[in-house]
Motif scaffolding. Sequence first.
Motif, short mmCIF file in Angstrom:
data_model
loop_
_atom_site.label_atom_id
_atom_site.label_comp_id
_atom_site.label_asym_id
_atom_site.label_seq_id
_atom_site.Cartn_x
_atom_site.Cartn_y
_atom_site.Cartn_z
N GLU A 44 32.67 37.26 83.34
CA GLU A 44 32.49 36.56 84.61
C GLU A 44 32.29 35.07 84.33
O GLU A 44 31.77 34.69 83.27
CB GLU A 44 31.29 37.12 85.38
N VAL A 45 32.68 34.24 85.30
CA VAL A 45 32.60 32.79 85.12
C VAL A 45 31.16 32.31 85.00
O VAL A 45 30.84 31.51 84.10
CB VAL A 45 33.34 32.07 86.27
N PRO A 46 30.22 32.70 85.87
CA PRO A 46 28.85 32.20 85.73
C PRO A 46 28.22 32.53 84.38
O PRO A 46 27.50 31.71 83.80
CB PRO A 46 28.10 32.87 86.89
N GLU A 47 28.48 33.73 83.88
CA GLU A 47 27.90 34.11 82.58
C GLU A 47 28.51 33.29 81.46
O GLU A 47 27.81 32.89 80.52
CB GLU A 47 28.14 35.60 82.34
N ALA A 48 29.81 33.00 81.53
CA ALA A 48 30.45 32.16 80.52
C ALA A 48 29.88 30.75 80.53
O ALA A 48 29.64 30.15 79.47
CB ALA A 48 31.96 32.13 80.74
N ILE A 49 29.63 30.20 81.72
CA ILE A 49 29.05 28.86 81.82
C ILE A 49 27.63 28.84 81.26
O ILE A 49 27.21 27.90 80.58
CB ILE A 49 29.08 28.38 83.28
N THR A 50 26.87 29.90 81.53
CA THR A 50 25.50 29.97 81.00
C THR A 50 25.50 30.01 79.48
O THR A 50 24.70 29.33 78.83
CB THR A 50 24.80 31.21 81.56
N LYS A 51 26.39 30.79 78.89
CA LYS A 51 26.48 30.85 77.44
C LYS A 51 26.88 29.50 76.85
O LYS A 51 26.33 29.06 75.83
CB LYS A 51 27.47 31.93 77.02
#
Length: 240
Positions: free
Chosen positions: A110-117
């Motif tokens: 998912e995009v939000p999880e990728a940005i958080t990482k």
Amino acid sequence: MADTPSEAAANQSPAQGAEGKPREQQNARGGRGGRDNNRGGGGGGRGRGGRDNNRRGGRQEEDDGIIEKLVHINRVSKTVKGGKRFGFAALVVVGDGSGRVGFGKGKAREVPEAITKATAAARKKMVRVPLKEGRTLHHDAKGRFGAGKVTIRTAPPGTGIIAGGPMRAVFESLGVADVVTKSVGTSNPYNMIRATFDALVNQTSPKSVAQRRGKKVADLLGRGGASEAEAQADAAAVTE
């Protein structure tokens, strides 16, 4: 002798309602009002108030003055038996706006999880770059990574950030206000940012050079035909 209506109301127990039933039973049998009271009573329950408080607390913890800029998102797909499975890769640049900057990448479904990482990885790899007068670089530099080559040059006040794409995000997060850049070769955002960081990590300041050589800052700035008074003034203006 029967009591008057006023005396009957005064003698009635405060724990009973108008029908003589306990108020706890009335609230328990009540409709939507009773459920709302039960939800709102506990701050950590499933009520809306508990969720909002938790969210606000998390935002306050993350608000530490770090500037986060999303540079690029790449979507990849994998064909499986049931169809296609998508994944996302994010590239993020972070900085404090006063000489520290870093970049990181993250992959997730998912995009939000990728940005958080990617943000977490960028915060761990922040580097410090000396700035001249807190607005520009001390000297020109060149950086290279793979097929990407960049040139960064110091600029006078009022020039602004003359850079495009990923390089602009790096200098805005770093806190540079005046700089001129040129990118030659690849337009891959990953390689452009790596080349930009290769040029930034080679930046040096007069103070660091003077400490390494065992000299004073005025001795280094006094060369090139500058008078001793001008060198002293320039040395006093050097903060980093």
